[in-house]
Motif scaffolding. Structure first.
Motif, PDB file in Angstrom:
ATOM      1  N   LEU A 168      44.121  38.415  29.326  1.00  0.00           N
ATOM      2  CA  LEU A 168      43.098  38.964  30.216  1.00  0.00           C
ATOM      3  C   LEU A 168      41.934  39.549  29.410  1.00  0.00           C
ATOM      4  O   LEU A 168      40.758  39.341  29.744  1.00  0.00           O
ATOM      5  CB  LEU A 168      43.720  40.034  31.108  1.00  0.00           C
ATOM      6  N   VAL A 169      42.242  40.266  28.332  1.00  0.00           N
ATOM      7  CA  VAL A 169      41.208  40.843  27.473  1.00  0.00           C
ATOM      8  C   VAL A 169      40.369  39.735  26.838  1.00  0.00           C
ATOM      9  O   VAL A 169      39.130  39.783  26.851  1.00  0.00           O
ATOM     10  CB  VAL A 169      41.844  41.727  26.381  1.00  0.00           C
ATOM     11  N   ILE A 170      41.036  38.705  26.297  1.00  0.00           N
ATOM     12  CA  ILE A 170      40.325  37.597  25.647  1.00  0.00           C
ATOM     13  C   ILE A 170      39.456  36.856  26.660  1.00  0.00           C
ATOM     14  O   ILE A 170      38.293  36.531  26.390  1.00  0.00           O
ATOM     15  CB  ILE A 170      41.330  36.617  25.005  1.00  0.00           C
ATOM     16  N   SER A 171      40.002  36.605  27.845  1.00  0.00           N
ATOM     17  CA  SER A 171      39.266  35.868  28.875  1.00  0.00           C
ATOM     18  C   SER A 171      38.007  36.613  29.300  1.00  0.00           C
ATOM     19  O   SER A 171      36.924  36.018  29.429  1.00  0.00           O
ATOM     20  CB  SER A 171      40.169  35.620  30.083  1.00  0.00           C
ATOM     21  N   GLY A 213      40.703  30.971  26.178  1.00  0.00           N
ATOM     22  CA  GLY A 213      39.338  31.158  25.703  1.00  0.00           C
ATOM     23  C   GLY A 213      38.432  29.979  26.024  1.00  0.00           C
ATOM     24  O   GLY A 213      37.262  30.160  26.398  1.00  0.00           O
ATOM     25  N   THR A 214      38.968  28.766  25.902  1.00  0.00           N
ATOM     26  CA  THR A 214      38.182  27.561  26.175  1.00  0.00           C
ATOM     27  C   THR A 214      37.751  27.497  27.636  1.00  0.00           C
ATOM     28  O   THR A 214      36.578  27.253  27.949  1.00  0.00           O
ATOM     29  CB  THR A 214      38.998  26.307  25.823  1.00  0.00           C
ATOM     30  N   ILE A 215      38.695  27.690  28.543  1.00  0.00           N
ATOM     31  CA  ILE A 215      38.371  27.621  29.972  1.00  0.00           C
ATOM     32  C   ILE A 215      37.433  28.760  30.360  1.00  0.00           C
ATOM     33  O   ILE A 215      36.492  28.577  31.147  1.00  0.00           O
ATOM     34  CB  ILE A 215      39.662  27.660  30.815  1.00  0.00           C
ATOM     35  N   SER A 216      37.655  29.940  29.787  1.00  0.00           N
ATOM     36  CA  SER A 216      36.810  31.088  30.116  1.00  0.00           C
ATOM     37  C   SER A 216      35.368  30.867  29.682  1.00  0.00           C
ATOM     38  O   SER A 216      34.439  31.446  30.263  1.00  0.00           O
ATOM     39  CB  SER A 216      37.363  32.353  29.451  1.00  0.00           C
ATOM     40  N   SER A 268      46.788  17.894  33.634  1.00  0.00           N
ATOM     41  CA  SER A 268      47.978  18.350  34.356  1.00  0.00           C
ATOM     42  C   SER A 268      47.942  19.845  34.631  1.00  0.00           C
ATOM     43  O   SER A 268      48.359  20.303  35.698  1.00  0.00           O
ATOM     44  CB  SER A 268      49.250  18.003  33.569  1.00  0.00           C
ATOM     45  N   PHE A 269      47.454  20.635  33.661  1.00  0.00           N
ATOM     46  CA  PHE A 269      47.425  22.081  33.891  1.00  0.00           C
ATOM     47  C   PHE A 269      46.032  22.588  34.277  1.00  0.00           C
ATOM     48  O   PHE A 269      45.908  23.565  35.020  1.00  0.00           O
ATOM     49  CB  PHE A 269      47.926  22.836  32.648  1.00  0.00           C
ATOM     50  N   ALA A 270      44.960  21.918  33.808  1.00  0.00           N
ATOM     51  CA  ALA A 270      43.610  22.427  34.058  1.00  0.00           C
ATOM     52  C   ALA A 270      43.078  22.038  35.437  1.00  0.00           C
ATOM     53  O   ALA A 270      42.272  22.768  36.023  1.00  0.00           O
ATOM     54  CB  ALA A 270      42.650  21.933  32.971  1.00  0.00           C
ATOM     55  N   TYR A 271      43.503  20.884  35.953  1.00  0.00           N
ATOM     56  CA  TYR A 271      43.014  20.458  37.266  1.00  0.00           C
ATOM     57  C   TYR A 271      43.364  21.466  38.363  1.00  0.00           C
ATOM     58  O   TYR A 271      42.496  21.836  39.160  1.00  0.00           O
ATOM     59  CB  TYR A 271      43.565  19.070  37.602  1.00  0.00           C
ATOM     60  N   PRO A 272      44.628  21.945  38.448  1.00  0.00           N
ATOM     61  CA  PRO A 272      44.923  22.958  39.473  1.00  0.00           C
ATOM     62  C   PRO A 272      44.114  24.246  39.293  1.00  0.00           C
ATOM     63  O   PRO A 272      43.693  24.853  40.281  1.00  0.00           O
ATOM     64  CB  PRO A 272      46.432  23.221  39.288  1.00  0.00           C
ATOM     65  N   ILE A 273      43.896  24.663  38.031  1.00  0.00           N
ATOM     66  CA  ILE A 273      43.085  25.858  37.781  1.00  0.00           C
ATOM     67  C   ILE A 273      41.664  25.640  38.287  1.00  0.00           C
ATOM     68  O   ILE A 273      41.082  26.478  38.981  1.00  0.00           O
ATOM     69  CB  ILE A 273      43.077  26.204  36.276  1.00  0.00           C
ATOM     70  N   SER A 274      41.102  24.479  37.947  1.00  0.00           N
ATOM     71  CA  SER A 274      39.743  24.136  38.370  1.00  0.00           C
ATOM     72  C   SER A 274      39.642  24.065  39.894  1.00  0.00           C
ATOM     73  O   SER A 274      38.673  24.558  40.486  1.00  0.00           O
ATOM     74  CB  SER A 274      39.334  22.796  37.748  1.00  0.00           C
ATOM     75  N   PHE A 275      40.646  23.471  40.528  1.00  0.00           N
ATOM     76  CA  PHE A 275      40.643  23.344  41.989  1.00  0.00           C
ATOM     77  C   PHE A 275      40.691  24.716  42.666  1.00  0.00           C
ATOM     78  O   PHE A 275      39.939  24.980  43.622  1.00  0.00           O
ATOM     79  CB  PHE A 275      41.837  22.494  42.434  1.00  0.00           C
ATOM     80  N   LEU A 276      41.544  25.601  42.159  1.00  0.00           N
ATOM     81  CA  LEU A 276      41.643  26.944  42.745  1.00  0.00           C
ATOM     82  C   LEU A 276      40.350  27.717  42.576  1.00  0.00           C
ATOM     83  O   LEU A 276      39.899  28.417  43.490  1.00  0.00           O
ATOM     84  CB  LEU A 276      42.809  27.703  42.099  1.00  0.00           C
TER      85      LEU A 276
END
Length: 519
Positions: free
Chosen positions: A401-404, A445-448, A181-189
């Motif tokens: 932002l720093v962690i990413s 952190g996971t997505i980054s 639900s939240f990661a798909y839009p991030i991945s698409f963008l």
């Protein structure tokens, strides 16, 4: 703690406690996903999907780039990133060869004949070679982007899920439904931004022409056909020829589509927001029938989770045949009297599962659980978390932002799975120290960790594309820097807006984050 003197480097956890961490429901979820992916590969469904989409979009440099990154992105949500890349490389290699042949015919007015492909490659004009670089890079980039979208798309996502459960036993479960639900839009963008970066760097003129055609289409102004249009019409004809050569869909492909659609529906509807899912309804039913066994209440996640669903459907593939068993009789569901059933190989077999399952990744995942628990029990995570105390007064967006950025840089020189395994318990402790919702930093952190676009050592897909002589490290680095910076901004933006809403992050430090576990 076992009480053994800590100066000898032992005594943090017992051998039995560590062993139990190497296999749990997340490990079963990964195994089930691998088995499902092996079935997709064995029947060739992934190749049909790839050529089908490319036949629709392969009409210009810009559209072929879009088709390549879109196909890879979509398939890596359900197949491993490395397997998706390995499948796409020969397809794109064949398309590049076709482009060379067609270009030779246009320039010389004759077929390629005995001229070798190696000789043609040496004669490539700089513009064509430059475009090929972007086309090849679209494959590993699309694979890394697609893995972000689903909980089972890439090992770092599963590492997060397992460490999160280990660190916070009372926390709400982040299941397949919530993640997508939240990661798909991030991945698409990220995928759309990635296409724009590639097309503007490697096929800018084609992009301009595409925009002009779009505007002319809107205002209903006719567009004249150019030499480039003629060339790409021939390329598209070659892609369609390869697609038609696959023939009609076989029995195994149709069955697998049904199974995959059923799997996704069961994942999404297990615990949908606002209503009771099928798992809770089933648990309520059996609880009412056998209260002495199941008690008077409970939650469905203890009995029917995402791993149960994928493993159950994967086991069915050991029974379902690849070919229609009633083929000789001419029936799909029943054979006439006196007719024998047609036997064939099954969709999955144990030899394939044992040989193609990356057991090292599963063991590495288990090592991540053990490492996370060891860091917590020894106090290492808490000590490292305190070292980030200087960020306590900073806005959450700045901290994210720093962690990413730190994770994205680390994952360029270490595998994304190893990076996530190392960092998840540390990010959990940093969240406690800064009194932030652990989900915020751990998910960022996971997505980054999947934003590995700069170096070949970062991921398997990045390394695989160097089988093409056109690609050099500087090419990946040049493109990857832009990809990394823009992707980090999208991740932080997504988690600070719709991601926080979906995951229930409201800016306060949740009670479940104070919970501790004992060994």
């Amino acid at each position: 703690s076992s009480g053994i003197n800590a100066e000898y480097g032992v005594g943090t956890m017992t051998a039995g406690a560590v062993s139990k961490l190497y296999w749990n429901d997340i490990s079963m979820l990964m195994l089930g996903t691998f088995m499902m992916a092996q079935a997709v590969e064995s029947c060739g469904l992934h190749r049909r999907i790839a050529l089908g989409i490319l036949s629709l979009l392969g009409r210009s440099e810009a559209l072929l780039l879009l088709g390549t990154i879109l196909v890879t992105w979509k398939q890596s949500m359900f197949l491993s990133n490395t397997a998706t890349t390995a499948m796409m490389l020969p397809i794109i290699g064949a398309i590049i060869d076709s482009l060379r042949q067609i270009q030779f015919e246009i320039e010389h007015g004759t077929e390629m004949g005995g001229t070798s492909r190696e000789e043609l490659a040496k004669r490539d004009d700089p513009g064509f070679t430059w475009f090929c670089k972007g086309l090849i890079l679209a494959i590993p980039y699309g694979a890394s982007m697609g893995g972000i979208a689903t909980l089972t798309g890439t090992p770092p996502n599963l590492v997060f899920a397992s460490v999160f459960i280990t660190e916070f036993e009372n926390a709400p479960v982040v299941d397949y439904n919530k993640w997508i639900s939240f990661a798909y839009p991030i991945s698409f963008l990220i995928m759309i931004i990635g296409w724009h970066v590639l097309v503007l760097m490697y096929a800018r003129q084609s992009y301009v022409e595409l925009m002009k055609k779009f505007i002319n289409l809107v205002i209903r102004k006719p567009t004249e056909e150019t030499k480039n249009d003629i060339k790409w019409r021939k390329v598209n004809a070659e892609i369609r020829k390869r697609f038609r050569a696959l023939g009609p869909m076989c029995f195994g492909e149709i069955v697998l589509i049904v199974v995959v659609v059923l799997l996704v529906l069961l994942w999404l509807l297990r615990e949908p927001a606002g209503i009771e899912g099928w798992a809770q309804v089933h648990l309520n039913t059996i609880t009412a029938e056998k209260p002495s066994v199941y008690g008077s209440g409970g939650t469905s996640k203890a009995y029917l989770n995402d791993s149960w669903t994928v493993v159950t459907l994967s086991l069915l593939l050991f029974i379902i045949p690849k070919e229609n068993p009633f083929k000789a009789a001419g029936f799909l569901f029943a054979a006439p009297p006196g007719k024998k059933l047609h036997r064939s190989d099954k969709m999955l077999d144990m030899a394939t599962v044992m040989s193609k399952t990356p057991w090292d990744v599963i063991v590495l995942l288990g090592g991540g659980y053990a490492l996370a628990s060891g860091c917590k029990e020894s106090g290492l995570s808490a000590w490292l978390g305190k070292s980030f105390d200087f960020l306590k007064d900073q806005p959450s967006v700045v901290i994210a932002l720093v962690i990413s950025l730190l994770v994205a840089m680390l994952t360029e020189v270490a595998s994304n799975t190893a990076s996530t395994t190392l960092l998840m318990p540390i990010l959990a402790s940093i969240s406690r120290e800064l009194e932030m919702n652990p989900l915020y930093l751990m998910v960022v952190g996971t997505i980054s960790a999947s934003l590995a676009f700069c170096l070949p050592s970062a991921t398997g897909p990045n390394a695989l594309v160097f089988s093409f002589k056109e690609i050099k490290v500087i090419d990946m680095l040049r493109t990857g820097v832009f990809m990394n910076v823009l992707s980090v901004l999208i991740v932080v933006l997504g988690m600070s807006t719709w991601g926080s809403s979906i995951l229930g992050i409201d800016g306060t430090f949740p009670d479940w984050a104070n919970s501790t576990t004992t060994t």
